[in-house]
Design an enzyme around this catalytic site. Sequence first.
Site, PDB file in Angstrom:
ATOM      1  N   HIS A 243       0.821  -1.207   0.000  1.00 50.87           N
ATOM      2  CA  HIS A 243       0.000   0.000   0.000  1.00 50.87           C
ATOM      3  C   HIS A 243       0.859   1.263   0.000  1.00 50.87           C
ATOM      4  O   HIS A 243       0.619   2.203  -0.769  1.00 50.87           O
ATOM      5  CB  HIS A 243      -0.906  -0.043   1.232  1.00 50.87           C
ATOM      6  CG  HIS A 243      -1.894   1.061   1.346  1.00 50.87           C
ATOM      7  ND1 HIS A 243      -1.598   2.258   1.954  1.00 50.87           N
ATOM      8  CD2 HIS A 243      -3.197   1.146   0.978  1.00 50.87           C
ATOM      9  CE1 HIS A 243      -2.671   3.031   1.948  1.00 50.87           C
ATOM     10  NE2 HIS A 243      -3.655   2.373   1.358  1.00 50.87           N
ATOM     11  N   ASN A 345     -13.312   4.859   3.569  1.00 44.87           N
ATOM     12  CA  ASN A 345     -14.022   4.128   2.518  1.00 44.87           C
ATOM     13  C   ASN A 345     -15.295   3.441   2.991  1.00 44.87           C
ATOM     14  O   ASN A 345     -15.623   2.363   2.518  1.00 44.87           O
ATOM     15  CB  ASN A 345     -13.109   3.044   1.943  1.00 44.87           C
ATOM     16  CG  ASN A 345     -11.855   3.606   1.333  1.00 44.87           C
ATOM     17  OD1 ASN A 345     -11.837   4.750   0.917  1.00 44.87           O
ATOM     18  ND2 ASN A 345     -10.808   2.828   1.305  1.00 44.87           N
ATOM     19  N   SER A 428      -7.376   6.418   0.071  1.00 42.20           N
ATOM     20  CA  SER A 428      -5.919   6.371   0.238  1.00 42.20           C
ATOM     21  C   SER A 428      -5.210   6.702  -1.062  1.00 42.20           C
ATOM     22  O   SER A 428      -4.092   7.195  -1.060  1.00 42.20           O
ATOM     23  CB  SER A 428      -5.476   4.982   0.692  1.00 42.20           C
ATOM     24  OG  SER A 428      -5.569   4.852   2.074  1.00 42.20           O
TER      25      SER A 428
END
Length: 622
Positions: A243, A345, A428
């Site tokens: 990530h 989210n 993100s």
Amino acid sequence: MAGLTILLVACDRGRLPDPPPDPVSSISGTVTLPGARATALPVTRPLRPGEVLRDRQGQPWRVRGASRAVGHSGAVIPGEYLVLTRPGLSTQAVNASLSALEVPSVGTVGLSRAGGSSALGLGLYRVNRVLSGAQSAQVLRELAARPGVLSVSPNRRMVALRTPDDTYYPLQWHYPAMDLPEAWTLTTGAAVTVAVLDTGIGSHPDLTGQLLPGMDFIRDPAASGDGDGRDSDPTDAAGGDYHGTHVTGTVAARTNNGAGVAGVSWGARVVPVRVLGQDGGDLADVLLGALWAAGEPVDGVKATAHPARVVNLSLGGEGVCSAAEQQVFTRLKARGVVTVVAAGNDDVDVATISPANCADVITVGAVGPDGRRAPYSNHGARIDVMAPGGNGSLGVTVGGETYPGGVLSTSVDDVTRTAQYVFMDGTSMAAPHVAGAVALLLGREPTLTPDQVLARLKRTAAPLGSRCDVAGGCGAGLVDAGALLTDATSSPPPTPPTPTPPTTPPVVAALFLQPDTSINYAQSRYTQLPTDSLTPPYRVGDLAAGPYLVAAWQDLDDDGQIDEGEPFGTYPQTVTLSGTGSDLTGIDVTLEAFRVQGVSAAEGPDRQDAVTRALETLTTRR
């Protein structure tokens, strides 16, 4: 003590994450990272470095090389005007009318036709001498007033939009969506330092030369994934979706190098700060990592040699903004650091998500390739701006092939440990678009404060309107990087006038309370303090025995009453004196901005009204 569970708020490739785990017991809280999911579209294979993409005819894509920026896109060319005249007027008649103008404070100005379209009544006219910008504007106004002229506009410089030649740039729909090609004609970014607080960094050729020394802030070896605690190695321990590597590539991947993907700020440098393992991290590590990245001292850790101007936090979780979080972000802002935070989210009001609901940060929601709020993106009044975050349920067609509508950036194959590029969705992914745009802006205007940066982002954003799907829930709208950099900045903000020190002295009053809590003005007393002092010593004398409410205030505008915002305070307890002729001294009263409807709220509405009337009466009598 029940801790705060923080979920990484972004990388689920367009689907909503699983419900968060129950909060765990921890003083600092726990950060949990949900596993990434494959997109539902058929094209799920990652792109490998050096891979040639081909169209349906089997031919390699041809990516246009970067054009060189010349001048300033949209810049006015002094002394040149596009004149639109009334249909039917001959070119000769227009030329004769505009051949000489008498312009106040400029004088006689001759104009000649340099081209145009007679059929449309459009002509380009140039003056016969050099004009300043102000004089050119005066000539324009005079031209517009001439008979037969419908409109006049200045001629402006136009340039080819700068397009990087990276192999997979055509798949990065998210950059044109926020007008980055226009921004890149102005700057491709200076060496502004951006700290990415995330899962760390993986080895990738598109990040070579873009990184500065970072830090691993995960203290617990059992949770770190790399078998040790805090150290100077921010390498992602793998076992997840890399990530942090994906976020870093969006901020500053090597760009215009004929390979891979582009980054938002080509010149930025990233300090990777590892605060999340594959199963999360804790809030203390996140906050201490943010302080360290900004150049603040952290116990037991050597200070960074590269303090960041921008900090990206693509993480968060359900909960209020704690006092510790707010203290950190307020401190970063005071240092001139811009903190960018993903909104989350869960398709909920972002007011329930920390640290996105903290003050002194820029909170970013996500849009998909259709320009709408992504269905997973959190929303609400706390959203500042939106940025591309992707929507994997949609497809983007390029070269005759359909690809996922996610954000394409750098990653690493978790099995082979080889570099790759993957599509991911989430806020993100949106946050680093904003962090990169801020880096572009600060590279051009390094003296901007965090408040000024936020104001520019909001002022130049494109409102989503009905595309938000939640009334008032998408902040100022989608970031427009081109407008962000071309926003008028030549005139500095006016210097605020030096405030005149108040001439009305502070007052301390002892208000005599009757049995019904009303105030007996005849037995109340007050004293004035020196104008430049709000502290003891003071003495209120000749008081009768009985209960008193002690109040203090300063009537700054000397209008005989205490107005909203003027200094005011009361002592929280009733003071009872025994014996006639007593003195009152030495009681500290904290002065705060007066609120007409908020005086001594703990005392009840009757007490509020009584104090308000007393202040009005005593200031008038004084």
